[in-house]
Design a protein around this motif. Structure first.
Motif, short mmCIF file in Angstrom:
data_model
loop_
_atom_site.label_atom_id
_atom_site.label_comp_id
_atom_site.label_asym_id
_atom_site.label_seq_id
_atom_site.Cartn_x
_atom_site.Cartn_y
_atom_site.Cartn_z
N MET A 21 7.64 5.72 6.24
CA MET A 21 6.54 4.89 5.80
C MET A 21 6.86 3.43 6.14
O MET A 21 7.97 2.96 5.93
N LEU A 22 5.87 2.74 6.64
CA LEU A 22 5.99 1.34 7.01
C LEU A 22 5.65 0.48 5.79
O LEU A 22 4.57 0.61 5.21
N LYS A 23 6.56 -0.40 5.41
CA LYS A 23 6.36 -1.28 4.25
C LYS A 23 6.05 -2.68 4.74
O LYS A 23 6.88 -3.32 5.39
N ILE A 24 4.86 -3.16 4.39
CA ILE A 24 4.35 -4.45 4.86
C ILE A 24 4.21 -5.40 3.68
O ILE A 24 3.53 -5.09 2.71
N CYS A 25 4.83 -6.56 3.78
CA CYS A 25 4.72 -7.56 2.72
C CYS A 25 3.86 -8.73 3.19
O CYS A 25 4.18 -9.38 4.19
N LEU A 26 2.80 -8.99 2.44
CA LEU A 26 1.98 -10.18 2.66
C LEU A 26 2.60 -11.28 1.81
O LEU A 26 2.82 -11.11 0.61
N TYR A 27 2.88 -12.40 2.43
CA TYR A 27 3.75 -13.39 1.82
C TYR A 27 3.16 -14.78 2.02
O TYR A 27 2.58 -15.07 3.05
N GLY A 28 3.33 -15.62 1.04
CA GLY A 28 2.89 -17.00 1.14
C GLY A 28 2.49 -17.54 -0.21
O GLY A 28 2.39 -16.80 -1.19
N PRO A 29 2.24 -18.84 -0.27
CA PRO A 29 1.87 -19.46 -1.54
C PRO A 29 0.49 -19.02 -2.01
O PRO A 29 -0.20 -18.25 -1.33
N GLU A 30 0.11 -19.52 -3.15
CA GLU A 30 -1.16 -19.14 -3.76
C GLU A 30 -2.36 -19.49 -2.87
O GLU A 30 -2.31 -20.44 -2.10
N SER A 31 -3.38 -18.67 -3.00
CA SER A 31 -4.68 -18.93 -2.38
C SER A 31 -4.65 -18.98 -0.86
O SER A 31 -5.28 -19.83 -0.24
N VAL A 32 -3.93 -18.02 -0.26
CA VAL A 32 -3.94 -17.91 1.20
C VAL A 32 -4.60 -16.61 1.66
O VAL A 32 -4.63 -16.32 2.84
N GLY A 33 -5.09 -15.81 0.71
CA GLY A 33 -5.82 -14.59 1.05
C GLY A 33 -5.01 -13.31 1.02
O GLY A 33 -5.45 -12.30 1.57
N LYS A 34 -3.87 -13.32 0.36
CA LYS A 34 -3.02 -12.12 0.34
C LYS A 34 -3.70 -10.93 -0.32
O LYS A 34 -3.68 -9.83 0.24
N THR A 35 -4.28 -11.13 -1.47
CA THR A 35 -4.89 -10.00 -2.19
C THR A 35 -6.08 -9.43 -1.44
O THR A 35 -6.21 -8.21 -1.30
N THR A 36 -6.92 -10.29 -0.94
CA THR A 36 -8.08 -9.82 -0.17
C THR A 36 -7.62 -9.07 1.07
O THR A 36 -8.13 -7.99 1.39
N MET A 37 -6.61 -9.61 1.76
CA MET A 37 -6.09 -8.93 2.95
C MET A 37 -5.45 -7.60 2.57
O MET A 37 -5.62 -6.61 3.29
N ALA A 38 -4.72 -7.56 1.47
CA ALA A 38 -4.08 -6.31 1.04
C ALA A 38 -5.12 -5.22 0.82
O ALA A 38 -4.95 -4.07 1.25
#
Length: 173
Positions: free
Chosen positions: A1-18
């Motif tokens: 399984m490929l584990k992908i981490c979306l990373y960065g400070p607040e309000s850069v779109g991580k949750t929406t992208m996830a």
């Protein structure tokens, strides 16, 4: 399984992208559990310990549900950074669990999108500084990453999908 981490400070779109990546790959994503555990950014060392344990548990619970790819909306390196930014000593469990995390790819989302307040986000005035801290943390921990920039959320998503697809192709070879 490929584990992908979306990373960065607040309000850069991580949750929406996830969410969008999970839908695209017909899999699940691990949300940022701190959002369900806290109501302000006035946290103690014990709060950061609780977040670390809960985030790790959420990651472990998601693994058997994933389909080829598992998307992480955050990691514990992020939790460590925010503890530092808010001047809270790291609890030992946070550092121990963060050291155990392993991802196949980090995508560092740049701050070149509009900042959106949501009640917990309160560092919009420090975006450039925070981005630099996040990027330096990846370097300090020898974690390879791909920088994702551009004001178009659709283009950002397409870029991440392109890179994940390449990783999936390599995995099959």
């Amino acid at each position: 399984m490929l584990k992908i981490c979306l990373y960065g400070p607040e309000s850069v779109g991580k949750t929406t992208m996830a969410r969008k990546l999970a839908a695209h790959y017909q899999t699940v994503f691990v949300p940022e559990v701190a959002r369900d555990l806290i109501t302000s950014n006035d946290l103690t060392t014990d709060d950061y310990a609780r977040i670390a344990v809960a985030q790790t548990e959420a990651m472990q619970l998601a693994e058997p549900l994933a389909n080829r790819v598992l998307i992480y909306d955050t990691d514990l390196l992020t939790t460590q950074l925010y503890a530092t930014v808010y001047g809270v000593p790291h609890p030992p469990i946070l550092d121990q669990l963060a050291a155990q995390e392993q991802f196949d790819a980090y995508f560092l989302l740049n701050t070149d999108v509009p900042w959106v307040a949501d009640g917990l986000r309160d560092l919009g005035h420090r975006r450039a500084e925070l981005f630099a801290l996040f990027e330096q943390a990846l370097r300090d921990h020898n974690r390879a990453y791909t920088l994702i920039s551009g004001a178009s959320y659709d283009q950002r998503l397409a870029t991440v999908i392109y890179h994940i697809d390449a990783l999936l192709t390599q995995e099959r070879l």
